[in-house]
Design a protein around this motif. Structure first.
Motif, PDB file in Angstrom:
ATOM      1  N   ALA A 256       0.828  -1.205   0.000  1.00 55.00           N
ATOM      2  CA  ALA A 256       0.000   0.000   0.000  1.00 55.00           C
ATOM      3  C   ALA A 256       0.862   1.254   0.000  1.00 55.00           C
ATOM      4  O   ALA A 256       0.544   2.242  -0.675  1.00 55.00           O
ATOM      5  CB  ALA A 256      -0.935  -0.011   1.213  1.00 55.00           C
ATOM      6  N   SER A 257       1.961   1.218   0.738  1.00 53.12           N
ATOM      7  CA  SER A 257       2.871   2.370   0.784  1.00 53.12           C
ATOM      8  C   SER A 257       3.468   2.660  -0.589  1.00 53.12           C
ATOM      9  O   SER A 257       3.659   3.821  -0.956  1.00 53.12           O
ATOM     10  CB  SER A 257       3.993   2.120   1.791  1.00 53.12           C
ATOM     11  N   LEU A 258       3.760   1.613  -1.350  1.00 55.83           N
ATOM     12  CA  LEU A 258       4.290   1.813  -2.703  1.00 55.83           C
ATOM     13  C   LEU A 258       3.299   2.572  -3.579  1.00 55.83           C
ATOM     14  O   LEU A 258       3.694   3.269  -4.519  1.00 55.83           O
ATOM     15  CB  LEU A 258       4.599   0.465  -3.352  1.00 55.83           C
ATOM     16  N   LEU A 259       2.017   2.443  -3.263  1.00 57.53           N
ATOM     17  CA  LEU A 259       0.976   3.103  -4.050  1.00 57.53           C
ATOM     18  C   LEU A 259       0.497   4.403  -3.408  1.00 57.53           C
ATOM     19  O   LEU A 259      -0.493   4.987  -3.865  1.00 57.53           O
ATOM     20  CB  LEU A 259      -0.208   2.140  -4.229  1.00 57.53           C
ATOM     21  N   GLY A 260       1.194   4.827  -2.352  1.00 61.03           N
ATOM     22  CA  GLY A 260       0.871   6.101  -1.722  1.00 61.03           C
ATOM     23  C   GLY A 260      -0.201   6.042  -0.658  1.00 61.03           C
ATOM     24  O   GLY A 260      -0.714   7.083  -0.231  1.00 61.03           O
ATOM     25  N   PHE A 261      -0.547   4.842  -0.188  1.00 63.30           N
ATOM     26  CA  PHE A 261      -1.585   4.683   0.826  1.00 63.30           C
ATOM     27  C   PHE A 261      -0.962   4.322   2.175  1.00 63.30           C
ATOM     28  O   PHE A 261       0.100   3.694   2.236  1.00 63.30           O
ATOM     29  CB  PHE A 261      -2.571   3.579   0.429  1.00 63.30           C
ATOM     30  N   GLN A 262      -1.651   4.710   3.232  1.00 67.46           N
ATOM     31  CA  GLN A 262      -1.207   4.381   4.584  1.00 67.46           C
ATOM     32  C   GLN A 262      -2.250   3.507   5.266  1.00 67.46           C
ATOM     33  O   GLN A 262      -3.397   3.932   5.454  1.00 67.46           O
ATOM     34  CB  GLN A 262      -0.972   5.655   5.400  1.00 67.46           C
ATOM     35  N   LEU A 263      -1.858   2.295   5.625  1.00 64.72           N
ATOM     36  CA  LEU A 263      -2.731   1.384   6.357  1.00 64.72           C
ATOM     37  C   LEU A 263      -2.345   1.378   7.824  1.00 64.72           C
ATOM     38  O   LEU A 263      -1.214   1.704   8.186  1.00 64.72           O
ATOM     39  CB  LEU A 263      -2.624  -0.037   5.794  1.00 64.72           C
ATOM     40  N   MET A 264      -3.285   0.978   8.661  1.00 68.56           N
ATOM     41  CA  MET A 264      -3.031   0.965  10.099  1.00 68.56           C
ATOM     42  C   MET A 264      -2.061  -0.159  10.471  1.00 68.56           C
ATOM     43  O   MET A 264      -1.971  -1.186   9.795  1.00 68.56           O
ATOM     44  CB  MET A 264      -4.332   0.809  10.872  1.00 68.56           C
ATOM     45  N   THR A 265      -1.318   0.061  11.547  1.00 66.37           N
ATOM     46  CA  THR A 265      -0.437  -0.971  12.093  1.00 66.37           C
ATOM     47  C   THR A 265      -1.284  -2.076  12.692  1.00 66.37           C
ATOM     48  O   THR A 265      -2.240  -1.812  13.426  1.00 66.37           O
ATOM     49  CB  THR A 265       0.483  -0.370  13.173  1.00 66.37           C
TER      50      THR A 265
END
Length: 474
Positions: A256-265
């Motif tokens: 998700a980070s590679l696509l610019g998104f931030q997911l919860m830990t």
């Protein structure tokens, strides 16, 4: 499509290249690409599953709009959303469980009914995306968020491929707005995403899959396993399931980070918890907070009298166990954790510890607390891993009556011991406020460490079995 497969190795770079090639001002086109990619990713297992997730998305998209629009009837649409979601989940996941359980009860009192069971295929990740869409309609009903009028963004939110089949279970308030935000490629965010993917693959392919090679034969041959083997099997399964599930979460967050998104830990080094309460604040965080916000608090939480609060705790843990699968072993697992948790709640010690206040060098007392908590958690994993309740008790019985040492003591090799030690050292470095990659961010030797991690994956990772992630079955 598995994260640790050749197909995904080809799929991800293609999606990455196409996604960042699209004009950054054309957010809708980016979302369309992600939606298509997500349906391809999900349909790779079985294209028939796509119809279910599509229907689920349509129902909750319409219900969200109607809840916001029709104030007088918004409760009806919420109830319809809940019944539809839980109805589909219940049918595909629990139909045969309830039929078989009912038949067993009737047979115990001398009644022999005609048994009806179906060969129902369990859709991958149904528990995850069902809870994700449920939280959306509930939050719209409670006016915590606005209903989205963009079906493409909503359908992409439901099916977002990095976290679709095994979480984290994202809240609409966190993930959905990101599908309306212009994305700028951030090298630091992408770099951190790649590191998370690397660490997730290490957890899965090196720790989890190598532990599985030892754990599976032990659990499959309880009667012939020595007592020491059974004890080792329990502890290695603890590492297996953690490496497997947290590894998936790390890869999902990294992709998700590679696509610019931030997911919860979703995990915060839970095996370094000092009691069960802290463990559940650090294990499968997206699920535990979901049950807290949508079950525990609506039931009254801890604001009611003690007997009702204890009831609420039991309900949450039993439901958490039942969420994992249609088997009484999961219910027993959840109930056991409730039993471990309640003494801390009654003594008002369930909020004593947090991961942030844990020092890098533990005290003797902390070491004892960590080991005790790990043993209790490992004890409960026996029920989680066993096929039946009787198998779980037979496992404990085997520890007590089987010969303690095996005839061949080489079953627990030095390689897995060394790998677990390396794993624990890196995990401990990430214990507390930061993970270990953030701690070494300014270390001049950090690149060497990452190369060593990659080297270990290549030489010690399990490539031949291509094992599924454990939580795909949930």
């Amino acid at each position: 499509m598995l994260f640790n497969s050749i197909e995904f190795l080809l799929f991800l770079p293609l999606v990455f290249f196409l996604y960042w090639s699209i004009n950054r001002d054309n957010i809708r086109l980016q979302n369309i690409l992600l939606l298509v990619a997500s349906y391809v990713f999900y349909g790779w297992w079985d294209w028939r599953f796509l119809g279910l997730i599509f229907v689920n998305s349509v129902i909750d998209f319409i219900c969200g709009l109607q809840i916001e629009k029709s104030k007088a009837r918004k409760k009806h649409f919420l109830v319809f959303s809940i019944i539809s979601n839980l109805g589909m989940l219940g049918f595909f996941k629990y139909f045969n469980f309830f039929i078989n359980s009912t038949v067993a009860v009737l047979e115990s009192i001398g009644v022999s009914p005609n048994q009806t069971s179906l060969q129902i295929i369990l859709p991958v990740g149904i528990s995850f995306y069902t809870f994700q869409t449920l939280s959306y309609t509930i939050d719209v009903y409670n006016e915590k968020i606005k209903a989205t009028k963009d079906p493409i963004a909503f359908f992409t939110f439901v099916s977002f491929f990095p976290q679709l089949v095994a979480g984290p279970i994202e809240r609409a308030s966190n993930l959905l707005p990101q599908f309306f935000t212009k994305k700028l490629f951030d090298y630091q965010q992408a770099s951190f995403g790649m590191k998370l993917i690397l660490w997730g693959l290490f957890k899965k392919m090196v720790i989890a899959d190598n532990c599985a090679k030892i754990v599976d034969p032990i659990f499959d041959n309880i009667d012939s396993a020595a007592g020491f083997e059974l004890i080792v099997g329990v502890f290695l399964f603890s590492f297996q399931i953690y490496g497997d599930f947290s590894g998936y979460s790390d890869i999902a967050i990294g992709v998700a980070s590679l696509l610019g998104f931030q997911l919860m830990t979703n995990f915060k080094t839970p095996y370094f918890s000092r009691d069960i309460a802290e463990f559940w604040r650090r294990w499968h965080i997206s699920l535990s907070t979901w049950f807290r916000d949508y079950v525990y608090i609506p039931l009254g939480g801890s604001r009611v009298k003690s007997s009702h609060a204890i009831r609420n705790i039991f309900i949450v843990f039993i439901l958490s166990g039942f969420w994992h699968g249609a088997n009484w072993t999961f219910v027993a697992w959840g109930g056991l954790h409730a039993i471990f948790f309640i003494p801390l709640f009654v003594s008002k010690k369930n909020r004593v510890y947090t991961s942030e206040n844990q020092s890098l060098v533990p005290s003797i007392n902390e070491v004892f607390q960590i080991l005790l908590t790990f043993c209790l958690v490992s004890l409960s994993w026996v029920f989680f891993r066993s096929d039946t309740i009787s198998d779980a008790f037979n496992y404990f019985y085997g520890v007590l009556i089987n010969p303690f040492l095996p005839h061949n003591f080489s079953f627990f090799g030095y390689e897995i011991r060394l790998l677990i030690i390396i794993f624990l050292i890196l995990e401990w470095m990430g214990n507390g406020k930061y993970n270990w990659m953030e701690r070494i961010e300014n270390n001049k030797y950090r690149k060497i460490i990452y190369v060593l991690v990659a080297f270990i994956i290549v030489f010690f990772g399990s490539f031949t079995e291509n094992m599924d992630f454990i939580y795909f079955q949930f």
